[in-house]
Design a protein around this motif. Structure first.
Motif, PDB file in Angstrom:
ATOM      1  N   LEU A  73     -14.383 -14.242 -30.512  1.00  0.00           N
ATOM      2  CA  LEU A  73     -12.933 -14.064 -30.532  1.00  0.00           C
ATOM      3  C   LEU A  73     -12.372 -14.307 -31.927  1.00  0.00           C
ATOM      4  O   LEU A  73     -11.461 -13.590 -32.375  1.00  0.00           O
ATOM      5  CB  LEU A  73     -12.277 -15.008 -29.520  1.00  0.00           C
ATOM      6  N   ALA A  74     -12.916 -15.303 -32.626  1.00  0.00           N
ATOM      7  CA  ALA A  74     -12.456 -15.604 -33.981  1.00  0.00           C
ATOM      8  C   ALA A  74     -12.786 -14.464 -34.938  1.00  0.00           C
ATOM      9  O   ALA A  74     -11.954 -14.066 -35.768  1.00  0.00           O
ATOM     10  CB  ALA A  74     -13.092 -16.902 -34.472  1.00  0.00           C
ATOM     11  N   VAL A  75     -13.995 -13.931 -34.823  1.00  0.00           N
ATOM     12  CA  VAL A  75     -14.392 -12.800 -35.674  1.00  0.00           C
ATOM     13  C   VAL A  75     -13.482 -11.606 -35.413  1.00  0.00           C
ATOM     14  O   VAL A  75     -12.995 -10.947 -36.347  1.00  0.00           O
ATOM     15  CB  VAL A  75     -15.872 -12.420 -35.436  1.00  0.00           C
ATOM     16  N   ASP A  76     -13.241 -11.316 -34.134  1.00  0.00           N
ATOM     17  CA  ASP A  76     -12.382 -10.184 -33.788  1.00  0.00           C
ATOM     18  C   ASP A  76     -10.968 -10.365 -34.344  1.00  0.00           C
ATOM     19  O   ASP A  76     -10.361  -9.404 -34.845  1.00  0.00           O
ATOM     20  CB  ASP A  76     -12.318 -10.013 -32.270  1.00  0.00           C
ATOM     21  N   ALA A  77     -10.442 -11.586 -34.251  1.00  0.00           N
ATOM     22  CA  ALA A  77      -9.094 -11.852 -34.761  1.00  0.00           C
ATOM     23  C   ALA A  77      -9.044 -11.686 -36.278  1.00  0.00           C
ATOM     24  O   ALA A  77      -8.088 -11.098 -36.819  1.00  0.00           O
ATOM     25  CB  ALA A  77      -8.661 -13.264 -34.369  1.00  0.00           C
ATOM     26  N   ASN A  78     -10.055 -12.177 -36.974  1.00  0.00           N
ATOM     27  CA  ASN A  78     -10.084 -12.044 -38.428  1.00  0.00           C
ATOM     28  C   ASN A  78     -10.229 -10.589 -38.864  1.00  0.00           C
ATOM     29  O   ASN A  78      -9.607 -10.156 -39.841  1.00  0.00           O
ATOM     30  CB  ASN A  78     -11.232 -12.878 -39.009  1.00  0.00           C
ATOM     31  N   TYR A 153     -15.362  -9.808 -43.720  1.00  0.00           N
ATOM     32  CA  TYR A 153     -15.309  -9.209 -42.383  1.00  0.00           C
ATOM     33  C   TYR A 153     -15.233  -7.686 -42.413  1.00  0.00           C
ATOM     34  O   TYR A 153     -15.020  -7.072 -41.369  1.00  0.00           O
ATOM     35  CB  TYR A 153     -14.122  -9.782 -41.602  1.00  0.00           C
ATOM     36  N   PHE A 154     -15.407  -7.073 -43.583  1.00  0.00           N
ATOM     37  CA  PHE A 154     -15.466  -5.613 -43.610  1.00  0.00           C
ATOM     38  C   PHE A 154     -16.640  -5.100 -42.780  1.00  0.00           C
ATOM     39  O   PHE A 154     -16.571  -4.039 -42.171  1.00  0.00           O
ATOM     40  CB  PHE A 154     -15.578  -5.104 -45.052  1.00  0.00           C
ATOM     41  N   VAL A 155     -17.732  -5.870 -42.754  1.00  0.00           N
ATOM     42  CA  VAL A 155     -18.870  -5.561 -41.883  1.00  0.00           C
ATOM     43  C   VAL A 155     -18.855  -6.563 -40.732  1.00  0.00           C
ATOM     44  O   VAL A 155     -18.760  -7.781 -40.956  1.00  0.00           O
ATOM     45  CB  VAL A 155     -20.203  -5.647 -42.644  1.00  0.00           C
ATOM     46  N   ASP A 156     -18.930  -6.066 -39.520  1.00  0.00           N
ATOM     47  CA  ASP A 156     -18.835  -6.928 -38.344  1.00  0.00           C
ATOM     48  C   ASP A 156     -19.983  -7.941 -38.309  1.00  0.00           C
ATOM     49  O   ASP A 156     -21.083  -7.694 -38.816  1.00  0.00           O
ATOM     50  CB  ASP A 156     -18.870  -6.078 -37.069  1.00  0.00           C
ATOM     51  N   LYS A 157     -19.724  -9.087 -37.687  1.00  0.00           N
ATOM     52  CA  LYS A 157     -20.733 -10.121 -37.518  1.00  0.00           C
ATOM     53  C   LYS A 157     -21.535  -9.867 -36.242  1.00  0.00           C
ATOM     54  O   LYS A 157     -21.041  -9.261 -35.280  1.00  0.00           O
ATOM     55  CB  LYS A 157     -20.097 -11.512 -37.438  1.00  0.00           C
ATOM     56  N   SER A 158     -22.765 -10.316 -36.241  1.00  0.00           N
ATOM     57  CA  SER A 158     -23.626 -10.243 -35.062  1.00  0.00           C
ATOM     58  C   SER A 158     -23.649 -11.627 -34.422  1.00  0.00           C
ATOM     59  O   SER A 158     -24.251 -12.558 -34.961  1.00  0.00           O
ATOM     60  CB  SER A 158     -25.041  -9.813 -35.470  1.00  0.00           C
ATOM     61  N   SER A 182     -17.351 -10.455 -19.374  1.00  0.00           N
ATOM     62  CA  SER A 182     -16.309 -10.033 -20.317  1.00  0.00           C
ATOM     63  C   SER A 182     -16.651  -8.666 -20.896  1.00  0.00           C
ATOM     64  O   SER A 182     -17.689  -8.080 -20.592  1.00  0.00           O
ATOM     65  CB  SER A 182     -16.200 -11.048 -21.458  1.00  0.00           C
ATOM     66  N   ASN A 183     -15.774  -8.175 -21.752  1.00  0.00           N
ATOM     67  CA  ASN A 183     -16.046  -6.916 -22.452  1.00  0.00           C
ATOM     68  C   ASN A 183     -16.268  -7.151 -23.944  1.00  0.00           C
ATOM     69  O   ASN A 183     -16.114  -6.243 -24.755  1.00  0.00           O
ATOM     70  CB  ASN A 183     -14.890  -5.928 -22.244  1.00  0.00           C
ATOM     71  N   LYS A 184     -16.614  -8.375 -24.302  1.00  0.00           N
ATOM     72  CA  LYS A 184     -16.768  -8.733 -25.713  1.00  0.00           C
ATOM     73  C   LYS A 184     -18.208  -8.531 -26.181  1.00  0.00           C
ATOM     74  O   LYS A 184     -19.161  -8.680 -25.419  1.00  0.00           O
ATOM     75  CB  LYS A 184     -16.353 -10.186 -25.947  1.00  0.00           C
ATOM     76  N   ASN A 185     -18.341  -8.241 -27.454  1.00  0.00           N
ATOM     77  CA  ASN A 185     -19.652  -7.936 -28.050  1.00  0.00           C
ATOM     78  C   ASN A 185     -20.376  -9.224 -28.428  1.00  0.00           C
ATOM     79  O   ASN A 185     -20.367  -9.658 -29.583  1.00  0.00           O
ATOM     80  CB  ASN A 185     -19.451  -7.045 -29.274  1.00  0.00           C
TER      81      ASN A 185
END
Length: 373
Positions: A73-78, A153-158, A182-185
């Motif tokens: 959730l934090a990564v998505d928000a950032n 964060y230009f490249v998504d985190k795994s 959930s529907n989160k990655n």
């Protein structure tokens, strides 16, 4: 790493970090993986030539899934903040190279390949140069500083959640189920040793019928929870049950597919342990017997295949009619032999029931392979 010699968990973690380590966030449940993974001041995790490696953190036994979910959730928000600020900044820039680089960065925003990573580094250099030059427009400078703050964060985190079966099947199951629904990655790796290995080998819901463990000294009376099958009921979840000792390539493929899937994924990994009671140098042979005896089915359930009109279920090892006798698999391990010595009649009864468990497990999973897409 300072794990037990021959530990069956370590190869899976090594594989994951080799594949995704340069952009990996790990939430690690307390257990063996957290002990050899973070007994400071040493750590087995490392970085590449560019100084990038997994970011690792340990959480409590009971809330690790939620902990890792929070990371996502934090990564998505950032990333959402970054994208908004870049879109606002672009029309205000009087710097064509940076403007073009940022526009391409938005085009690459959902990519995680090497081209996207390389371009992210180009953007960072151009942002730094612009920041050194910029002094006039306050709005531009504020936006520029915010983009620089979030530039990683230009490249998504795994995002990965690691833990053993005591966490995944028992104490942390509620959180794990919440994440998988959930529907989160988010990616979950369950290192299944079939006991609470770190605290001395207590029985868990992953312990198979007939095995002797603490709190099951006369043999586990009930069958192992079919966690993989349960998770396939969530139509958007990727599920893989793997065994590196049997097939390294299919195991690696499962990791790649799980990470690529834009949604929750879970990999349940057969992990030989000293608590099983045999020489760990024989772990590969015993891992093969686990599959060939029909005890450990290997499969992948990939909901992405439905888009192509295909069945999401794939057998990684075709259904085996006891290529190795189940008894031969059991006789190698002290956790089964102990009961044979102390109570042979009960051992024989539980062995027969365990064989039926294997057959029922195969039948239950077989239904998935027969479902039309």
């Amino acid at each position: 790493p300072p794990s037990c010699s021959g530990c069956g968990e370590v190869p899976y973690i090594h594989l994951a970090t080799q594949l995704f380590g340069d952009r990996m966030l790990i939430a690690n449940a307390t257990g063996c993986t957290s002990i050899y993974g973070g007994t400071f001041p040493t750590t087995p995790y490392t970085k590449d030539k560019n100084g990038r490696g997994p970011a690792w953190a340990n959480s409590l036994f009971e809330d690790n899934a939620e902990f890792g979910f929070g990371m996502r959730l934090a990564v998505d928000a950032n990333r959402k903040q970054l994208k908004t600020n870049v879109q606002t900044l672009i029309p205000l820039l009087n710097n064509p190279p940076l403007r073009q680089a940022l526009e391409k960065g938005l085009m690459n925003f959902d990519l995680v390949n090497q081209e996207a990573k390389n371009h992210a580094e180009v953007i960072k250099k151009l942002l730094d140069e612009e920041h050194k030059r910029s002094s006039g427009n306050k709005e531009v400078r504020v936006l520029l500083e915010k983009v620089i703050e979030l530039q990683n964060y230009f490249v998504d985190k795994s995002v990965w959640i690691f833990g053993g079966d005591g966490w995944a099947y028992d104490i942390g199951f509620g959180g794990l189920d919440h994440v998988m629904a959930s529907n989160k990655n988010v990616n979950i790796l369950v290192l299944d040793t079939e006991v609470y290995s770190n605290t001395g080998g207590q029985a868990s819901k992953a312990t198979p019928r007939g095995a002797v463990a603490k709190f099951a000294s006369d043999g586990k009376k009930l069958s192992k929870k079919n966690l993989g099958l349960m998770m396939t009921t969530y139509s958007n979840a990727y599920v893989a049950v793997v065994n590196m000792g049997m097939d390294r390539e299919k195991t690696a493929l499962a990791f790649v597919e799980a990470e690529r899937h834009n949604g929750p994924s879970i990999i349940i990994a057969y992990s030989p342990c000293i608590a099983h009671g045999y020489d760990m140098k024989l772990a590969k042979k015993q891992s093969e017997k686990a599959v060939k005896s029909g005890y450990w089915p290997m499969y992948r359930f990939n909901p992405d295949l439905r888009v192509e009109g295909k069945n999401p279920f794939t057998w990684d090892v075709p259904q085996i009619e006891e290529a190795v006798a189940f008894k031969d698999y059991l006789e190698e391990e002290i956790r089964y032999k102990t009961l044979t010595l102390s109570n042979p009649n009960e051992a024989a009864r539980l062995t027969e029931l365990a064989k039926k468990d294997n057959e029922q497990r195969q039948k239950d999973i077989q239904h998935l392979s027969e479902v039309k897409p």
